[in-house]
Scaffold this active site. Structure first.
Site, PDB file in Angstrom:
ATOM      1  N   GLY A 573       0.815  -1.208   0.000  1.00 52.20           N
ATOM      2  CA  GLY A 573       0.000   0.000   0.000  1.00 52.20           C
ATOM      3  C   GLY A 573       0.847   1.256   0.000  1.00 52.20           C
ATOM      4  O   GLY A 573       2.038   1.216   0.327  1.00 52.20           O
ATOM      5  N   LYS A 574       0.218   2.338  -0.426  1.00 47.87           N
ATOM      6  CA  LYS A 574       0.913   3.626  -0.395  1.00 47.87           C
ATOM      7  C   LYS A 574      -0.024   4.619   0.246  1.00 47.87           C
ATOM      8  O   LYS A 574      -1.212   4.664  -0.069  1.00 47.87           O
ATOM      9  CB  LYS A 574       1.270   4.068  -1.819  1.00 47.87           C
ATOM     10  N   PHE A 577       1.831   9.383   3.919  1.00 45.15           N
ATOM     11  CA  PHE A 577       3.118   9.586   4.570  1.00 45.15           C
ATOM     12  C   PHE A 577       4.191   8.612   4.106  1.00 45.15           C
ATOM     13  O   PHE A 577       5.315   8.683   4.545  1.00 45.15           O
ATOM     14  CB  PHE A 577       2.978   9.476   6.101  1.00 45.15           C
ATOM     15  N   LYS A 593       4.988   0.139   7.801  1.00 45.70           N
ATOM     16  CA  LYS A 593       4.762   1.409   7.112  1.00 45.70           C
ATOM     17  C   LYS A 593       6.021   2.255   7.253  1.00 45.70           C
ATOM     18  O   LYS A 593       6.428   2.591   8.360  1.00 45.70           O
ATOM     19  CB  LYS A 593       3.562   2.121   7.742  1.00 45.70           C
ATOM     20  N   ASP A 689      -9.403  11.127  11.951  1.00 46.69           N
ATOM     21  CA  ASP A 689      -9.348  10.755  10.542  1.00 46.69           C
ATOM     22  C   ASP A 689     -10.061   9.422  10.306  1.00 46.69           C
ATOM     23  O   ASP A 689      -9.534   8.520   9.668  1.00 46.69           O
ATOM     24  CB  ASP A 689      -7.889  10.693  10.067  1.00 46.69           C
TER      25      ASP A 689
END
Ligand SMILES: *[C@@H]1O[C@H](CO)[C@@H](O)[C@H](O)[C@H]1NC(C)=O
Ligand SMILES: *[C@@H]1O[C@H](CO)[C@@H](O)[C@H](O)[C@H]1NC(C)=O
Ligand SMILES: *[C@@H]1O[C@H](CO)[C@@H](O)[C@H](O)[C@H]1NC(C)=O
Ligand SMILES: *[C@@H]1O[C@H](CO)[C@@H](O)[C@H](O)[C@H]1NC(C)=O
Ligand SMILES: *[C@@H]1O[C@H](CO)[C@@H](O)[C@H](O)[C@H]1NC(C)=O
Ligand SMILES: *[C@@H]1O[C@H](CO)[C@@H](O)[C@H](O)[C@H]1NC(C)=O
Ligand SMILES: *[C@@H]1O[C@H](CO)[C@@H](O)[C@H](O)[C@H]1NC(C)=O
Ligand SMILES: *[C@@H]1O[C@H](CO)[C@@H](O)[C@H](O)[C@H]1NC(C)=O
Ligand SMILES: *[C@@H]1O[C@H](CO)[C@@H](O)[C@H](O)[C@H]1NC(C)=O
Ligand SMILES: *[C@@H]1O[C@H](CO)[C@@H](O)[C@H](O)[C@H]1NC(C)=O
Ligand SMILES: *[C@@H]1O[C@H](CO)[C@@H](O)[C@H](O)[C@H]1NC(C)=O
Length: 859
Positions: A573-574, A577, A593, A689
């Site tokens: 995943g991207k 951040f 991450k 968020d």
């Protein structure tokens, strides 16, 4: 081989020792002789019998020592009857006997009662006597001694003799005696034999031990008018037709009628016609017969011929056995035949009532464990009698299996808050059927033993709130993988340091519970692997331990991270951040991450997220496995969430359509995570968020909140809001926050409302310039509520619940924060929807805000 030989010789040695002991035992090795009510720990040898008595303190916890009044202590009274134990308190009080010869043996058990006005009430009580769960007899105490005796073939190593108060005075007991019998004795069927009478004819005093090595009490019957007592000084041997081993002393006396025209008759009454009687009559010729003399007789019961003609053998015992029932009174007659020149004779007789005892007991192995636990931890509970029976008074803190046929097994034990100290008792290894074991909140120390992992049925194991040391055994973690629900503190942080950010309330700080389920086991594994790595590293290079959050952080070096991610080869995943990689810690998958090196701005979020995740542990919040903070290399290692984020399942052309139920469950999961942040942490944490892409799903589609980079804790407990620079994602952003720049938990509630609407509609928060909330409201106004629900479900939802969820979501996303429910309310409401139960009414504000949308076709 050597091992085997050693083992073998130990066995032989043991066998030899046992033999020696049997021989050296003075034949009391099969005895338990308890004088109830004497001082604890005292013992003595009885003058008359030579039997060694002990106090009853080791066999029972309850009751009070008492002594009969001296007026009743006449010289001939057995010493054991001068004291007693009375039970003014519990309804049921039990002695526990554990004869060392164990189960499968026949024992004679005798309970003796002598009231002697010990309580100055001159009121003799009446109570019930039980063997385990089976009623043995009603005891109606009179002014003299009462003996209750039973011959009992045990199916268990434990024999519980219980006195049960039936409201007719306090039960008491004076003596309790157990004698091992030879297994061939009284072996007629499997029923237990309750003694009705035992008579020794022609004797002038009681015969018992040591004349009778089984210590039966033979009561004398002599000087009866019309009958003549006879005796012999020669010993009487046992014949081939007797198994009952009546002692010579008993057989050497007898009575006979005066001449052959008289029968010997013994009669008795039955209190209940259904009572059955087992009658053992013992004969031996003890007179010297002349050559032209014969003694020959028949036996009749209630005038029915039962046996004969028979002639007793010279100084040799023969036993004749009869059964009788279906009468209120009985008459046994020994009647000379015509050929007999001598009158009938009888030496001894025993009559028993056979009773069928269910003998349902706790499996020995489990009972042994329970007794062992009771003594190991010195538990002062009212744990007495059989742990599992009677079913209405199972030992406090355990539950037993429900089977009818077999012995009962212990399936759960809850000893939380029981003040246990010391180590976990090894005896627990023998509770092989246990499913739930709660030892939480005690003072247990030492390491968590690995045998807990070999309890095959164990599903719940609670160990938190103790002082264990060392790592959890790998076997246990392995087992947790297969479904064991294990709770114990995260041993990486024994004290409150992890909470230095102040984000946990006191309660959770002490009990940071990691629930290990199938879905989260790898987190634990990972944590322990990490801890192990850290430990190892600590010993290797202590200088490297410069910490940024606490003293025992799961901090990884960059090279370790490189190794874990196989040199960052697998991108999953991207994000804003940086990039997320898949990795392996040992055998455990993890998500790593890494912050993009260019993004200096992300560091604060990185720091915020690590410290927050370190202190927050909840099943619906992704767990931190570790982090890396080495120069420009900054990364966070999470538990691996196999099913990625919710967004991809809802919108990104996902082929698998989440069912309605699954959607509700996901909403409920996420709501619980938020509820925990808002209400389970002090001060509360606002996620800031909440959105579909921050809700991750594990392999079971269990949802967890992720991405805490923007999260903020309210540092000042008094503040109801904090002002911050606006952050968050368009479409999910609380309009009030946007306008007033006020951040409260209600901002998360708004965002959550949007997530719920996305789940319901399958439409993203914002699409072709209409937000999902406006779209839903417009659909409601048009009265086309059915069309709100994601068409991909093809109607696969329940209308009423669906409507409730729509209502809830819209209320959450109300423009006015005061009208929004709290996450507590939301969780409750969603739970109701999930259960299909009728949801509680939300508070009035919420209903009001939605009133206008209610159309006649809606409910
Ligand atoms: C039977 O009577 C005799 C003589 O009266 C007496 O010595 C004996 O003790 C009595 N036996 C019993 C058991 O009462
Ligand atoms: C048995 O004794 C009774 C009286 O004691 C007597 O009347 C009867 O004749 C005697 N019978 C025999 C066979 O001796
Ligand atoms: C006799 O025993 C039977 C079976 O044990 C019981 O049902 C019945 O009530 C008893 N009768 C009396 C009069 O005690
Ligand atoms: C048995 O024989 C003796 C003599 O040896 C005699 O006195 C007695 O009467 C006889 N008894 C019977 C019953 O025949
Ligand atoms: C009990 O006795 C009666 C007569 O007294 C008889 O009719 C009945 O069959 C007997 N019952 C049993 C079980 O023996
Ligand atoms: C009694 O004695 C007679 C003659 O001695 C004999 O035939 C008969 O079998 C005997 N009866 C019994 C029951 O022993
Ligand atoms: C025993 O079962 C009851 C009813 O299911 C339950 O409430 C209780 O917590 C259980 N006790 C233990 C020790 O597991
Ligand atoms: C054990 O009992 C306590 C209350 O004493 C309860 O809070 C806890 O949930 C119980 N444990 C289990 C596994 O049922
Ligand atoms: C542990 O022991 C201490 C004193 O030894 C006691 O104050 C405390 O209450 C105990 N804790 C538990 C959970 O039993
Ligand atoms: C478990 O039970 C067996 C016999 O059933 C016994 O030999 C063993 O010592 C027990 N184990 C423990 C730890 O008490
Ligand atoms: C655990 O151990 C620590 C120190 O060894 C002690 O301060 C603490 O009171 C213990 N906790 C309990 C519950 O006994």
């Amino acid at each position: 081989m050597t091992l085997f030989r050693t083992f073998y010789s130990v066995l032989i040695l043991q066998a030899v020792l046992t033999l020696v002991m049997v021989h050296a035992q003075d034949d009391q090795s099969g005895f338990i002789s308890i004088d109830c009510g004497i001082a604890e720990g005292s013992t003595y040898t009885d003058d008359k019998t030579g039997i060694n008595y002990v106090s009853d303190a080791g066999f029972i916890d309850s009751g009070k020592n008492q002594e009969i009044l001296s007026a009743y202590k006449f010289n001939t009274l057995d010493f054991q009857l001068k004291t007693l134990r009375s039970f003014p308190e519990n309804t049921r009080n039990c002695y526990t006997l554990k004869p060392k010869q164990g189960k499968g043996n026949r024992y004679l058990i005798r309970a003796r009662f002598m009231y002697g006005n010990y309580d100055f009430k001159s009121l003799t009580p009446e109570f019930d006597l039980y063997l385990g769960n089976d009623k043995w007899s009603r005891v109606s105490v009179g002014s003299s001694t009462i003996d209750n005796e039973i011959i009992h073939l045990t199916s268990s190593n434990y024999i519980y003799v219980c006195l049960v108060n039936i409201g007719l005075g306090n039960p008491f007991i004076s003596a309790l005696e157990l004698r091992l019998l030879d297994n061939t004795m009284y072996a007629d069927g499997l029923r237990s034999l309750n003694l009705f009478l035992r008579k020794n004819y022609g004797a002038s005093e009681i015969v018992r031990y040591a004349d009778d090595k089984y210590d039966r009490k033979w009561n004398p019957v002599a000087n009866i008018s019309g009958l003549t007592d006879v005796q012999t000084s020669s010993p009487v041997s046992l014949g081939s037709s007797t198994k009952e081993k009546v002692p010579s002393k008993v057989m050497s006396t007898a009575i006979k009628t005066t001449n052959t025209s008289f029968d010997f008759v013994s009669s008795w009454k039955s209190t209940n016609e259904t009572d059955e009687f087992f009658i053992y009559v013992h004969f031996a010729e003890i007179e010297t017969l002349k050559i032209n003399e014969t003694r020959q007789f028949n036996i009749y019961i209630n005038d029915v011929y039962r046996d004969g003609p028979l002639s007793p053998l010279d100084h040799t015992t023969s036993t004749y056995f009869f059964r009788a029932n279906n009468a209120t009174s009985y008459e046994l007659a020994v009647s000379s035949t015509r050929n007999s020149t001598l009158p009938a004779i009888i030496n001894a007789m025993e009559i028993y009532n056979p009773i069928r005892l269910q003998q349902q007991q706790t499996e020995d192995q489990d009972a042994t464990t329970m007794w062992s636990i009771k003594s190991t931890y010195g538990l002062k509970r009212n744990w007495q009698g059989d742990p599992c029976v009677p079913r209405d008074s199972v030992w406090d803190g355990i539950n037993c299996s429900n089977n009818v046929a077999d012995n009962l097994r212990i399936i759960s034990m809850n000893l939380s808050f029981s003040g246990l100290s010391g180590e976990i008792a090894p005896a627990l290894a023998n509770l092989t059927m246990i499913q739930s074991l709660d030892l939480s909140n005690n003072n247990l120390t030492g390491s968590v033993p690995k045998f807990l992992a070999s309890l095959d049925s164990l599903k719940i194991l609670k160990l938190e709130g103790n002082n264990f040391t060392g790592p959890l055994p790998a076997e246990l973690l392995e087992k947790a993988k297969k479904g064991l629900l294990l709770s114990i503190e995260d041993s990486g942080d024994q004290d409150g340091d992890a909470c230095h950010t102040g984000s946990c309330n006191n309660d959770t700080r002490k009990k940071v519970v990691i629930a290990v389920t199938t879905s989260t086991i790898f987190v634990l594994l990972a944590i322990f692997t990490v801890l192990w790595i850290i430990k190892r590293r600590k010993t290797q290079d202590p200088s490297k331990r410069e910490d940024f959050i606490g003293p025992t952080n799961p901090r990884f070096t960059y090279s370790e991270v490189k190794k874990i991610t196989d040199n960052f080869s697998n991108v999953i995943g991207k994000g804003g951040f940086g990039t997320v990689f898949s990795g392996l810690i040992g055998d455990t998958r993890a998500a790593v991450k890494m912050l993009s090196e260019s993004s200096a701005q992300g560091y604060k979020e990185f720091q915020a997220e690590v410290s927050l995740l370190m202190s927050v542990h909840h099943k619906n919040i992704t767990s931190l496995v570790g982090y890396c903070d080495e120069g420009s290399h900054k990364g966070i290692i999470y538990e691996y969430m196999a099913n990625g984020n919710l967004r991809t399942h809802l919108f990104d052309g996902s082929r698998n359509v989440l069912s309605w139920k699954k959607r509700l469950q996901i909403g409920y999961d996420a709501a619980q995570g938020l509820e925990y942040m808002h209400h389970g942490c002090t001060p509360p944490i606002v996620h800031r968020d909440v959105k579909c892409s921050n809700i991750l799903l594990n392999e079971n589609l269990q949802a967890k909140l992720a991405d805490f980079g923007l999260s903020k804790a309210f540092t000042n407990g008094d503040a109801t809001h904090v002002s911050t620079i606006i952050a968050g994602t368009p479409g999910y952003l609380d309009p009030e926050y946007y306008i007033k720049n006020r951040l409260t938990e209600k901002s998360d509630v708004y965002s959550f409302g949007i997530v719920l609407l996305e789940l319901i509609t399958g439409r993203p928060a914002i699409s072709t310039d209409i937000s999902v909330i406006h779209w839903v409201k417009s659909m409601v106004e048009k009265g086309s509520v059915e069309n709100i629900i994601d068409p991909r479900l093809q109607g696969g939802f329940e209308f009423n619940t669906a409507w409730k969820v729509v209502e809830l979501a819209v209320t959450c996303a109300d423009r006015s924060s005061v009208k929004r429910p709290t996450m507590k309310d939301v969780v409750m409401e969603l739970k109701n929807c999930l259960d299909g139960a009728k949801p509680n009414n939300l508070n009035q504000n919420m209903s009001l805000s939605f009133e206008s949308m209610e159309g006649p076709n809606l409910r």
